[in-house]
Each structure stands twice: as C-alpha cells, then as structure tokens.
Motif scaffolding. Structure first.
Motif, PDB file in Angstrom:
ATOM      1  N   CYS A   1      24.183 -16.931   3.329  1.00 43.65           N
ATOM      2  CA  CYS A   1      23.784 -15.958   2.311  1.00 43.65           C
ATOM      3  C   CYS A   1      24.876 -14.901   2.122  1.00 43.65           C
ATOM      4  N   LEU A   2      25.438 -14.421   3.213  1.00 40.09           N
ATOM      5  CA  LEU A   2      26.506 -13.421   3.135  1.00 40.09           C
ATOM      6  C   LEU A   2      27.756 -13.986   2.464  1.00 40.09           C
TER       7      LEU A   2
ATOM      8  N   LEU B   1      22.004 -10.413 -11.678  1.00 39.54           N
ATOM      9  CA  LEU B   1      22.127 -11.657 -10.939  1.00 39.54           C
ATOM     10  C   LEU B   1      21.285 -11.474  -9.685  1.00 39.54           C
ATOM     11  N   LEU B   2      20.175 -12.188  -9.619  1.00 38.24           N
ATOM     12  CA  LEU B   2      19.174 -12.001  -8.585  1.00 38.24           C
ATOM     13  C   LEU B   2      19.284 -13.099  -7.530  1.00 38.24           C
TER      14      LEU B   2
ATOM     15  N   VAL C   1      15.962 -15.929 -17.179  1.00 36.88           N
ATOM     16  CA  VAL C   1      16.304 -16.869 -18.239  1.00 36.88           C
ATOM     17  C   VAL C   1      17.134 -18.059 -17.767  1.00 36.88           C
ATOM     18  N   MET C   2      17.800 -17.938 -16.621  1.00 35.13           N
ATOM     19  CA  MET C   2      18.700 -18.996 -16.176  1.00 35.13           C
ATOM     20  C   MET C   2      18.751 -19.014 -14.660  1.00 35.13           C
ATOM     21  N   SER C   3      18.912 -20.215 -14.103  1.00 37.55           N
ATOM     22  CA  SER C   3      19.048 -20.322 -12.648  1.00 37.55           C
ATOM     23  C   SER C   3      20.311 -21.092 -12.296  1.00 37.55           C
TER      24      SER C   3
ATOM     25  N   HIS D   1      16.748 -19.758  -2.617  1.00 37.19           N
ATOM     26  CA  HIS D   1      17.845 -20.732  -2.590  1.00 37.19           C
ATOM     27  C   HIS D   1      18.428 -21.002  -3.973  1.00 37.19           C
ATOM     28  N   LYS D   2      18.340 -20.014  -4.849  1.00 37.17           N
ATOM     29  CA  LYS D   2      18.971 -20.080  -6.164  1.00 37.17           C
ATOM     30  C   LYS D   2      19.446 -18.675  -6.509  1.00 37.17           C
TER      31      LYS D   2
END
Length: 173
Positions: A79-80, A68-69, A147-149, A135-136
């Motif tokens: 973000c935190l 999970l990137l 493969v997925m966002s 932002h994803k």
C-alpha cells in the motif's frame, strides 16, 4: 483556355479541402458514429456511485477537486509503495496537480508529509462498500461521484494519462 482550366481546378481543390471534411463531419453526426475504442486505461463505471450513498461523512480532500481514492484496511508495504507511485504521478501532473487530491481511507495512521494526501478513517462506510472499494484506486469527481476505477496493480503512469486528460478537459479548473 488554359487559365479557365486552372481556375476550375483551384475551385475544385478548395471545395475538396473544405466541403469534404464538413460532409464527413455531418455524416458522423447524423449516423451517431462513435469511435469503437476508448483510450482510457481505467474502467468507467456503468452507473456512477454517489459518495453520499455509501458514506455518512463527507469525503476528505480539497473541496472542488477530483479525488484519487484508495481504501485499505491496513496500509502495509504494498500500500505504501502504491501511495508513493501515486505521489510521483501527482507531481508529474505539473501545474494541473492542484486539480487533484489523493485520499487514503484506512484504519492505520501512516506518517504523512504530503500536503495533497488526505487521510481519513473508513468507519463511516458500510461493510459492503468497504469490500467493494478495497484493492482499487477510485476516481471521484468534484461533486462526489465515483466514476472510474483502477486496479491496484495498475501502473501509475496509466493513471497519469487518464487523470491528465481529464484535468485538461475539465471546465471547472
């Protein structure tokens, strides 16, 4: 007379229980029928993106796991918060949690006590890739394909459902 009718009824019931579902299944195969809805909460990429094509260095994370990137230039409060919700989602995977690594690409160095969260700099990414990835949250398969966002504001529970389904059906582990 009555037992003959009873026997025929039993044979018809047995045929209906086995023959009709098989007939429907074969009809679905031959007509190439697919469900009209996809239950995934994330967005599948029409053409998966190879990590090697956008970066000159390998992606951080445990080898052979899904990743999970998250890509953020500066990992501030929002973000935190996202990282913490992803951590809780990861813990909720239970025994399947070993199949997932979380990766944060950022310029900031954050205090990291989490053994499943890998940090790396995005200096190896080109500028276009950085702007497209920010932002994803991105799901990267074990071979290194995006493969997925998932949208940044998307609830981690929705990610949990998709990732758990994926890990349950993953034949590699």
């Amino acid at each position: 007379m009555r037992s003959k009718l009873y026997s025929r009824t039993i044979v018809l019931i047995m045929f209906a229980m086995t023959g009709l579902p098989l007939s429907f299944a074969w009809a679905m195969v031959f007509t190439d029928w697919r469900p009209s809805e996809i239950t995934a909460k994330g967005e599948f990429l029409a053409a998966p993106i190879a990590w090697d094509s956008i970066s000159s260095s390998p992606l951080a994370g445990e080898e052979g796991t899904w990743r999970l990137l998250v890509v953020e230039e500066a990992c501030q409060a929002k973000c935190l918060e996202r990282l913490e919700s992803y951590r809780r989602m990861h813990v909720a995977l239970g025994r399947k949690s070993d199949g997932l690594s979380r990766v944060l690409l950022t310029q900031d160095q954050i205090d990291n006590q989490d053994k499943f969260l890998y940090q790396d700099s995005f200096s190896s990414l080109d500028a276009d890739s950085i702007s497209n990835l920010k932002h994803k949250a991105w799901l990267v398969d074990p071979q290194g394909w995006l493969v997925m966002s998932f949208k940044a504001e998307q609830d981690a529970a929705e990610l949990h459902k998709d990732i758990l389904k994926l890990l349950k059906n993953n034949f590699q582990g």
